[in-house]
Design a protein around this motif. Structure first.
Motif, PDB file in Angstrom:
ATOM      1  N   ARG A  31     -26.794  28.125 -18.824  1.00 51.40           N
ATOM      2  CA  ARG A  31     -27.880  28.645 -19.057  1.00 51.40           C
ATOM      3  C   ARG A  31     -27.970  29.761 -18.738  1.00 51.40           C
ATOM      4  N   MET A  32     -27.395  30.237 -17.382  1.00 48.80           N
ATOM      5  CA  MET A  32     -27.490  31.446 -16.737  1.00 48.80           C
ATOM      6  C   MET A  32     -26.598  32.480 -17.508  1.00 48.80           C
ATOM      7  N   MET A  33     -25.384  32.062 -17.814  1.00 48.41           N
ATOM      8  CA  MET A  33     -24.465  32.853 -18.750  1.00 48.41           C
ATOM      9  C   MET A  33     -25.024  33.224 -19.896  1.00 48.41           C
ATOM     10  N   LEU A  34     -25.900  32.432 -20.637  1.00 47.25           N
ATOM     11  CA  LEU A  34     -26.476  32.770 -21.744  1.00 47.25           C
ATOM     12  C   LEU A  34     -27.500  33.693 -21.762  1.00 47.25           C
ATOM     13  N   ASN A  35     -28.331  33.604 -20.634  1.00 50.04           N
ATOM     14  CA  ASN A  35     -29.587  34.701 -20.468  1.00 50.04           C
ATOM     15  C   ASN A  35     -28.957  36.167 -20.063  1.00 50.04           C
ATOM     16  N   ARG A  36     -27.750  36.155 -19.211  1.00 44.40           N
ATOM     17  CA  ARG A  36     -27.156  37.332 -18.989  1.00 44.40           C
ATOM     18  C   ARG A  36     -26.548  38.032 -20.248  1.00 44.40           C
ATOM     19  N   LEU A  37     -26.079  37.328 -21.293  1.00 45.42           N
ATOM     20  CA  LEU A  37     -25.443  37.785 -22.477  1.00 45.42           C
ATOM     21  C   LEU A  37     -26.513  38.086 -23.413  1.00 45.42           C
ATOM     22  N   VAL A  38     -27.648  37.493 -23.366  1.00 44.84           N
ATOM     23  CA  VAL A  38     -29.031  37.861 -24.211  1.00 44.84           C
ATOM     24  C   VAL A  38     -29.449  39.424 -23.721  1.00 44.84           C
TER      25      VAL A  38
ATOM     26  N   ASP B 261     -26.103  18.489 -14.956  1.00 41.45           N
ATOM     27  CA  ASP B 261     -27.258  19.556 -15.021  1.00 41.45           C
ATOM     28  C   ASP B 261     -26.744  20.714 -14.349  1.00 41.45           C
ATOM     29  N   GLU B 262     -25.969  20.774 -13.275  1.00 43.90           N
ATOM     30  CA  GLU B 262     -25.524  21.988 -12.654  1.00 43.90           C
ATOM     31  C   GLU B 262     -24.570  22.718 -13.611  1.00 43.90           C
ATOM     32  N   GLN B 263     -23.755  22.011 -14.507  1.00 44.78           N
ATOM     33  CA  GLN B 263     -23.144  22.877 -15.457  1.00 44.78           C
ATOM     34  C   GLN B 263     -24.043  23.421 -16.597  1.00 44.78           C
ATOM     35  N   ILE B 264     -25.131  22.644 -16.853  1.00 45.79           N
ATOM     36  CA  ILE B 264     -26.296  23.084 -17.934  1.00 45.79           C
ATOM     37  C   ILE B 264     -26.510  24.338 -17.276  1.00 45.79           C
ATOM     38  N   GLU B 265     -27.099  24.334 -16.148  1.00 44.03           N
ATOM     39  CA  GLU B 265     -27.832  25.507 -15.404  1.00 44.03           C
ATOM     40  C   GLU B 265     -26.690  26.673 -15.571  1.00 44.03           C
ATOM     41  N   VAL B 266     -25.576  26.661 -14.991  1.00 43.79           N
ATOM     42  CA  VAL B 266     -24.542  27.581 -15.047  1.00 43.79           C
ATOM     43  C   VAL B 266     -24.503  28.094 -16.557  1.00 43.79           C
TER      44      VAL B 266
ATOM     45  N   ASP C  53     -48.077  21.067 -16.736  1.00 45.43           N
ATOM     46  CA  ASP C  53     -47.331  21.586 -15.613  1.00 45.43           C
ATOM     47  C   ASP C  53     -45.995  20.876 -15.526  1.00 45.43           C
ATOM     48  N   LEU C  54     -45.790  19.863 -16.215  1.00 38.65           N
ATOM     49  CA  LEU C  54     -44.537  18.981 -16.179  1.00 38.65           C
ATOM     50  C   LEU C  54     -43.454  19.659 -17.264  1.00 38.65           C
ATOM     51  N   THR C  55     -42.222  19.843 -16.956  1.00 37.76           N
ATOM     52  CA  THR C  55     -41.168  20.506 -17.780  1.00 37.76           C
ATOM     53  C   THR C  55     -40.135  19.502 -18.296  1.00 37.76           C
ATOM     54  N   GLU C  56     -39.535  19.993 -19.420  1.00 41.81           N
ATOM     55  CA  GLU C  56     -38.691  19.062 -20.091  1.00 41.81           C
ATOM     56  C   GLU C  56     -37.607  18.706 -19.193  1.00 41.81           C
ATOM     57  N   GLN C  57     -37.457  19.648 -18.047  1.00 38.97           N
ATOM     58  CA  GLN C  57     -36.166  19.396 -16.950  1.00 38.97           C
ATOM     59  C   GLN C  57     -36.501  18.340 -16.080  1.00 38.97           C
ATOM     60  N   LEU C  58     -37.634  17.779 -16.198  1.00 40.08           N
ATOM     61  CA  LEU C  58     -38.344  16.664 -15.184  1.00 40.08           C
ATOM     62  C   LEU C  58     -38.813  17.478 -13.987  1.00 40.08           C
TER      63      LEU C  58
END
Length: 206
Positions: A185-192, A178-183, A49-54
């Motif tokens: 990541r969301m952009m990447l998911n949209r493009l995918v 971390d906030e910028q990473i999440e932004v 249940d523990l993720t790489e994002q802590l």
């Protein structure tokens, strides 16, 4: 030895983890005999249940019946606790937030409860997940069929403790990243998600 670590910061204090935190092993397996996958009961966090994002992934967490939760009260989690995997994926960890207050943790984890007058939980979680520290931590594991850490080893592990002000600066800087990473990541998911429809439109000449 701590003084041999080339990545250390100047102007900090080195302490055994047990001097600035309480380290508590998880309950014995016999206390967790009645774990269930159902929706009722108190959740018990396990290594998967523990993720790489802590963080804690709650989607597959198992539970113990409410009627048996009292006997596990000393293993209840609080916001700011840190869980570390002691068997299996050694060193993986998560910072517990308010959502998980009152939950329990499995025998394959160790709970670190920081003394906040000395070390900030978010700083310590980031410190313990720092790759050079991770390598050193895992190197402390007992050898065997299944390498493992225990509470004594973790309590003796020396950590770098800057001033609280510097710790707060580190926490804030990493939170911005971390906030910028999440932004991103969301952009990447949209493009995918967009790629197949763009392919269809271009191939059909639409």
């Amino acid at each position: 030895m701590a003084q041999d670590r080339p990545w250390r910061a100047s102007g900090t204090t080195w302490l055994p983890l047990g001097d600035c935190c309480q380290v508590t092993a998880g309950p014995s397996g016999s206390l967790l005999d009645n774990l269930d996958d159902g929706p009722s009961g108190v959740p018990v966090i396990a290594p998967p249940d523990l993720t790489e994002q802590l963080t804690v992934d709650t989607r597959r967490v198992r539970r113990i019946p409410d009627s048996q939760a009292r006997r596990l009260s000393r293993f209840a989690l609080r916001a700011g606790d840190i869980l570390v995997v002691r068997q299996g994926t050694l060193g993986r960890l998560a910072l517990i937030d308010a959502e998980h207050t009152g939950w329990f943790y499995s025998s394959s984890c160790l709970r670190i409860r920081p003394d906040r007058t000395l070390v900030l939980p978010a700083f310590l979680a980031s410190y313990l997940s720092h790759p050079p520290v991770q390598r050193e931590l895992v190197a402390q594991a007992q050898s065997g069929t299944v390498p493992s850490l225990n509470s004594a080893m973790l309590s003796d592990f020396r950590v770098e403790v800057p001033s609280l002000g510097r710790q707060q600066n580190v926490v804030e800087a990493l939170a911005d990243i971390d906030e910028q990473i999440e932004v991103q990541r969301m952009m990447l998911n949209r493009l995918v998600a967009l790629r197949p429809s763009v392919f269809d439109q271009l191939t059909r000449g639409e």
